[in-house]
Enzyme design. Structure first.
Site, short mmCIF file in Angstrom:
data_model
loop_
_atom_site.label_atom_id
_atom_site.label_comp_id
_atom_site.label_asym_id
_atom_site.label_seq_id
_atom_site.Cartn_x
_atom_site.Cartn_y
_atom_site.Cartn_z
CE LYS A 233 -13.28 19.59 4.76
NZ LYS A 233 -11.76 20.33 4.98
NE ARG A 273 -16.27 23.99 -0.61
CZ ARG A 273 -15.90 22.86 -0.43
NH1 ARG A 273 -16.45 22.17 0.51
NH2 ARG A 273 -16.80 22.00 -1.90
#
Length: 297
Positions: A233, A273
């Site tokens: 991210k 995740r």
């Protein structure tokens, strides 16, 4: 200020896992399988059904405890896809992976997709909207009786960056997740099958993401297992740029993602995740060894 040792000592207060999922004595690792043309770091790589199935089998072979199949991109600015398209992308993949013995989660905000995926063999629903994207989701999950991850969410992808305003991001996220928990349990979802996700990157700026990661101990006070989805991210890319302009590209963030996975595991996350399973699996194993040592001393 809490040390890593004090954080590790408190980890045992967190529920180890969800009902219906494995309990290997470490943080679980969920492998991301985006069957989309437009996901932020791997869009299009696994849009073909056969390629997606092969990738899911590869993630499982690398040690993924769960493979999370998603057919709609949730990157900032992404546009929604029609229900038929999401079903066509995900359900054949879910069905074939579960037939091969892979433990599969479905990443969706839509109740019909969740229902079809569970019918096809998925054992878990991962909903980035926490039930806000589709009012029928809560009833669907309650009826299915499968583990459910409710993420902190404020707005659809196309507008979520406009909602990254907080007085205190940890307290605000806790309050909003508490409201979702009340609704979920009121509508029949088994509390023993609920996990929460603070939603790193969703209506969050990098400083919010780091604060939430550092605040996992506070978030654990909600009393539910926490999943952390940090993989590749923007806050990782920005940190790797060392304060320079721009960000390190998503494909070059996997080693740093594994470091964040270790931090999340020490902080008490029950699952991370990630795109690169092997690196994060090693990272959470090291975190488990570290926590065990801290518990003995």
């Amino acid at each position: 200020m809490p040390t890593m040792e004090s954080t590790a000592r408190e980890r045992s207060r967190t529920p180890a896992a969800l009902e219906g999922l494995p309990r290997p004595g470490r943080c679980l690792v969920m492998g991301i399988l985006n069957v989309t043309p437009d996901s932020f770091s791997d869009g299009g790589l696994y849009a073909d059904t056969r390629q997606a199935i092969d990738r899911g089998l590869e993630l499982a072979a690398q040690g993924a405890d769960i493979v999370d199949v998603g057919g709609e991109s949730t990157r900032p600015g992404a546009r929604p896809v029609c229900l038929d398209e999401e079903l066509a992308r995900t359900i054949p993949v879910v069905r074939e992976l579960t037939r091969a013995g892979v433990r599969v989660s479905v990443d969706t905000m839509h109740a019909p997709v969740a229902h079809a995926a569970v019918e096809a063999g998925a054992c878990m629903v991962n909903d980035v909207s926490g039930g806000l994207g589709d009012p029928a989701m809560t009833r669907t999950v309650a009826a299915a009786g499968v583990p459910y991850v409710a993420m902190h969410w404020r707005a659809p992808s196309r507008e979520m960056d406009r909602h990254a305003q907080y007085d205190d991001v940890v307290s605000d996220v806790m309050a909003e997740l508490s409201t979702r928990l009340w609704r979920l349990t009121e509508e029949g979802v088994d509390p023993a099958r609920i996990a929460l996700d603070p939603g790193l990157g969703f209506s969050k700026r990098p400083e919010h993401d780091w604060t939430l990661l550092a605040g996992l101990g506070k978030l654990r006070e909600l009393g539910f297992p926490l999943m952390v989805g940090a993989s590749r991210k923007r806050f990782i890319g920005a940190a790797l740029a060392d304060g320079g302009a721009g960000e390190v590209p998503p494909g070059e963030r996997d080693v740093a993602t594994a470091a964040v996975s270790a931090l999340a595991a020490v902080g008490g996350a029950f699952c991370v995740r990630v795109h690169d399973v092997r690196a994060s699996l090693d990272a959470v194993r090291m975190a488990a060894a570290y926590v065990e040592c801290c518990d003995r001393t």
